[in-house]
Design a protein around this motif. Structure first.
Motif, PDB file in Angstrom:
ATOM      1  N   UNK A 111      -3.622   3.306   0.556  1.00 38.69           N
ATOM      2  CA  UNK A 111      -2.968   2.239  -0.186  1.00 38.69           C
ATOM      3  C   UNK A 111      -1.727   1.740   0.561  1.00 38.69           C
ATOM      4  N   UNK A 112      -1.865   0.543   1.157  1.00 40.08           N
ATOM      5  CA  UNK A 112      -0.759  -0.119   1.865  1.00 40.08           C
ATOM      6  C   UNK A 112      -0.118   0.799   2.900  1.00 40.08           C
ATOM      7  N   UNK A 113      -0.942   1.545   3.614  1.00 39.97           N
ATOM      8  CA  UNK A 113      -0.452   2.602   4.495  1.00 39.97           C
ATOM      9  C   UNK A 113      -0.516   2.260   5.977  1.00 39.97           C
ATOM     10  N   UNK A 114      -1.160   1.158   6.363  1.00 37.88           N
ATOM     11  CA  UNK A 114      -1.346   0.847   7.770  1.00 37.88           C
ATOM     12  C   UNK A 114      -0.079   0.394   8.466  1.00 37.88           C
ATOM     13  N   UNK A 115      -0.122   0.393   9.786  1.00 36.83           N
ATOM     14  CA  UNK A 115       1.024  -0.028  10.591  1.00 36.83           C
ATOM     15  C   UNK A 115       1.446  -1.448  10.214  1.00 36.83           C
ATOM     16  N   UNK A 116       2.750  -1.675  10.203  1.00 39.72           N
ATOM     17  CA  UNK A 116       3.306  -2.982   9.819  1.00 39.72           C
ATOM     18  C   UNK A 116       3.218  -3.951  10.986  1.00 39.72           C
ATOM     19  N   UNK A 117       2.755  -5.157  10.680  1.00 37.47           N
ATOM     20  CA  UNK A 117       2.655  -6.240  11.662  1.00 37.47           C
ATOM     21  C   UNK A 117       3.793  -7.245  11.458  1.00 37.47           C
ATOM     22  N   UNK A 118       4.039  -7.616  10.228  1.00 41.65           N
ATOM     23  CA  UNK A 118       5.105  -8.555   9.861  1.00 41.65           C
ATOM     24  C   UNK A 118       5.650  -8.134   8.501  1.00 41.65           C
TER      25      UNK A 118
END
Length: 188
Positions: A111-118
């Motif tokens: 849940x909303x755990x992936x690497x941040x892009x922006x």
């Protein structure tokens, strides 16, 4: 008086939505379950470079892996601090205005755990209410998603920033009670 989300959406984006409807080239398809075998087979047959999502369900690894390039999610919250559901409401509830924003991150099965892009903060105005704040946050996220896609297409790469596992909180839909909503509406 409380206004509805549909009314606020029309106030903020009505003219733009009508302009876009006139130029639409394809019709969207409503999908009840994006992890359904038939949906997955359809997506795999398209062999998309990007898979772009706007919140919603937890997506299967199979769906995510069907992207030839990258799968991205637009989250209406400030990751990693506000993950999950109703995160605009929770940010307002906690009066954590510096973390009222939108995050585009790599889509994972978490849940909303992936690497941040922006990631960026939502700009508020004095006439905003709970619904307008949510819509402004989603609109900001849409701009961030478009920037991420355009940049990836132009440069061939994407900058990723890991989210720390030890930071933030995940909010579940059932935790957003009527008391929380009333508290947010009275503050705003």
């Amino acid at each position: 008086p409380t206004t509805t989300l549909a009314f606020e959406e029309k106030v903020l984006f009505g003219a733009e939505v009508e302009r876009m409807r006139r130029g639409i080239g394809i019709q969207p398809t409503d999908v009840a379950n994006p992890n359904d075998a038939e949906v997955l087979e359809s997506i795999e047959a398209m062999q998309p470079f990007f898979i772009l999502t706007l919140g919603g369900a937890l997506y299967s690894r199979r769906l995510i892996a069907s992207a030839r390039g990258i799968a991205l999610n637009q989250h209406d919250g400030w990751c990693p601090d506000y993950r999950g559901s109703y995160t605009v409401d929770w940010t307002l509830f906690h009066r954590d205005y510096r973390k009222l924003g939108s995050t585009v991150h790599v889509l994972t099965s978490g849940m909303d755990a992936g690497a941040i892009v922006r990631r960026s903060e939502t700009c508020l105005t004095e006439d905003d209410n709970r619904h307008r704040t949510f819509l402004r946050t989603v609109a900001l996220g849409t701009d961030l998603m478009c920037e991420a896609v355009e940049n990836t297409m132009a440069t061939g790469y994407i900058d990723l920033h890991d989210q720390p596992d030890y930071q933030g909180q995940t909010f579940l839909r059932h935790e957003t009670t009527d008391d929380v909503i009333r508290g947010v509406e009275s503050d705003v």
